[in-house]
Design an enzyme around this catalytic site. Structure first.
Site, PDB file in Angstrom:
ATOM      1  N   ASP A   1      44.228  36.717  42.156  1.00 46.31           N
ATOM      2  CA  ASP A   1      43.747  38.095  42.292  1.00 46.31           C
ATOM      3  C   ASP A   1      44.972  39.014  42.319  1.00 46.31           C
ATOM      4  OD1 ASP A   1      40.847  39.391  43.614  1.00 46.31           O
ATOM      5  OD2 ASP A   1      42.658  40.633  43.550  1.00 46.31           O
TER       6      ASP A   1
ATOM      7  N   ARG B   1      31.963  43.625  52.454  1.00 41.39           N
ATOM      8  CA  ARG B   1      31.352  42.566  51.640  1.00 41.39           C
ATOM      9  C   ARG B   1      32.269  41.395  51.369  1.00 41.39           C
ATOM     10  NH1 ARG B   1      33.484  46.394  48.565  1.00 41.39           N
ATOM     11  NH2 ARG B   1      34.434  45.962  46.553  1.00 41.39           N
TER      12      ARG B   1
ATOM     13  N   VAL C   1      43.877  37.354  35.618  1.00 44.17           N
ATOM     14  CA  VAL C   1      43.737  36.290  34.623  1.00 44.17           C
ATOM     15  C   VAL C   1      43.576  36.933  33.247  1.00 44.17           C
ATOM     16  CG1 VAL C   1      42.262  34.412  33.845  1.00 44.17           C
ATOM     17  CG2 VAL C   1      42.769  34.671  36.258  1.00 44.17           C
TER      18      VAL C   1
ATOM     19  N   ASP D   1      34.919  41.127  38.407  1.00 47.15           N
ATOM     20  CA  ASP D   1      33.950  42.230  38.440  1.00 47.15           C
ATOM     21  C   ASP D   1      33.798  42.853  37.058  1.00 47.15           C
ATOM     22  OD1 ASP D   1      36.337  43.479  38.101  1.00 47.15           O
ATOM     23  OD2 ASP D   1      36.163  44.827  39.813  1.00 47.15           O
TER      24      ASP D   1
ATOM     25  N   PHE E   1      33.010  42.034  32.581  1.00 52.74           N
ATOM     26  CA  PHE E   1      32.567  41.062  31.582  1.00 52.74           C
ATOM     27  C   PHE E   1      33.702  40.597  30.672  1.00 52.74           C
ATOM     28  CE2 PHE E   1      28.302  42.007  32.943  1.00 52.74           C
ATOM     29  CZ  PHE E   1      27.680  40.784  32.756  1.00 52.74           C
TER      30      PHE E   1
ATOM     31  N   CYS F   1      25.832  28.471  27.206  1.00 55.48           N
ATOM     32  CA  CYS F   1      26.987  29.159  27.781  1.00 55.48           C
ATOM     33  C   CYS F   1      26.640  30.635  27.955  1.00 55.48           C
ATOM     34  CB  CYS F   1      28.232  28.948  26.917  1.00 55.48           C
ATOM     35  SG  CYS F   1      28.332  29.998  25.454  1.00 55.48           S
TER      36      CYS F   1
ATOM     37  N   CYS G   1      31.292  47.746  41.564  1.00 56.22           N
ATOM     38  CA  CYS G   1      30.953  48.117  42.944  1.00 56.22           C
ATOM     39  C   CYS G   1      31.491  49.500  43.296  1.00 56.22           C
ATOM     40  CB  CYS G   1      31.526  47.084  43.902  1.00 56.22           C
ATOM     41  SG  CYS G   1      30.876  45.441  43.612  1.00 56.22           S
TER      42      CYS G   1
ATOM     43  N   CYS H   1      25.338  30.249  18.582  1.00 55.23           N
ATOM     44  CA  CYS H   1      26.163  30.932  19.589  1.00 55.23           C
ATOM     45  C   CYS H   1      27.606  30.971  19.075  1.00 55.23           C
ATOM     46  CB  CYS H   1      26.102  30.190  20.920  1.00 55.23           C
ATOM     47  SG  CYS H   1      27.343  30.768  22.105  1.00 55.23           S
TER      48      CYS H   1
ATOM     49  N   CYS I   1      29.800  28.378  21.965  1.00 58.47           N
ATOM     50  CA  CYS I   1      29.556  26.929  22.049  1.00 58.47           C
ATOM     51  C   CYS I   1      28.932  26.375  20.770  1.00 58.47           C
ATOM     52  CB  CYS I   1      28.702  26.591  23.271  1.00 58.47           C
ATOM     53  SG  CYS I   1      26.993  27.140  23.207  1.00 58.47           S
TER      54      CYS I   1
HETATM   55 ZN   LIG Z   1      26.855  29.338  23.854  1.00 58.39          ZN
END
Ligand SMILES: [Zn+2]
Length: 263
Positions: free
Chosen positions: A62, A73, A112, A132, A134, A173, A190, A250, A253
């Site tokens: 982090d 939280r 990351v 937090d 996508f 996935c 948030c 997909c 995957c």
């Molecule tokens: Zn997939």
């Protein structure tokens, strides 16, 4: 080894009583290794729960420091940590060592990204989504599918949460369900949309349960669906992630286009 077994048998006796876990499962947890990507609302709870459950190695990643607005939280942190603006991974590692000295904790103060994910995920048996956004989740999904590492996705905003376990090659996935990340303007967090503190703990507990199943080698018991819950509105929805939901087309995957790992 016998000494170590007796320590495990004693400390975790209430957990070992579970027929689905037993001493063998608890031993697997002691040898288990998890990467927790983000130790904010979700990741801090998962880290605490896995440490208490006896998972032997936790790598915490982090970039942030503790702020007073986190405390409602986020497990592991205190007002003193916020006053000192302590790095979250440092505060989390110190608290975990107090909770369970038998856990090896590796704190990494970083975000990351595609350049460091391979090093951070090296040697772990499960990846935990404590992020937090996508963009990070699609990166984790690409890495997990490409290198066949199970991962547990979760998200929570306001009182609404989602959780899904991805077993590469066996379940759908993240991109089978949501092919592309929502645009950043439609990806509330948030800070902008608010979040109910206990809802975070509830979904993080589910993530920790899934991680325990995976690290104990009981993958047949993982959640077979994407679970969506509104804890305030008292609604739940299950979207199957096995069999029919695994899409041959997909991009991740199915076609093996790992776009999010590419420069
Ligand atoms: Zn997939």
């Amino acid at each position: 080894m016998r000494d170590q077994d007796s320590v495990i048998a004693s400390r975790y006796s209430r957990q070992i009583l579970l027929p689905s876990l037993g001493l063998a499962g608890q031993r697997s947890l002691a040898e288990g290794r998890a990467l927790i990507v983000g130790v904010g609302g979700l990741g801090s709870w998962v880290a605490e729960l896995l440490a208490r459950a006896g998972v032997g190695f936790l790598r915490l990643v982090d970039p942030d420091k503790v702020d007073l607005t986190n405390i409602h939280r986020q497990a592991l942190y205190t007002e003193a940590d916020a006053e000192r603006h302590r790095p979250k991974v440092e505060a989390a590692a110190a608290r975990i060592k107090e909770i369970n000295a038998g856990v090896t904790v590796e704190p990494v103060m970083a975000s990351v990204d595609r350049t460091n994910i391979a090093g951070l995920a090296a040697g772990v048996g499960v990846l935990i989504d404590g992020t937090d956004n996508f963009a990070a989740r699609y990166l984790i999904n690409d890495y997990a599918v490409k290198f066949a590492v199970p991962w547990v996705f979760a998200g929570v905003i306001r009182s609404e949460a989602q959780v899904m376990t991805i077993l590469p090659g066996r379940t759908a996935c993240l991109r089978c369900i949501l092919e592309s990340p929502p645009p950043p303007c439609e990806d509330p967090n948030c800070r902008t949309a608010g979040v109910l503190g206990p809802a975070v703990a509830a979904v993080a507990s589910l993530q920790a349960i899934e991680a325990v199943k995976i690290l104990a080698g009981r993958t047949e018991s993982v959640l077979p669906y994407l679970l969506k819950v509104d804890y305030w509105g008292n609604r739940a929805q299950q979207v199957s992630t096995t069999g029919v939901a695994k899409r041959p087309d997909c991009p991740c995957c199915g076609r093996k286009d790992f776009d999010f790992l590419e420069p």
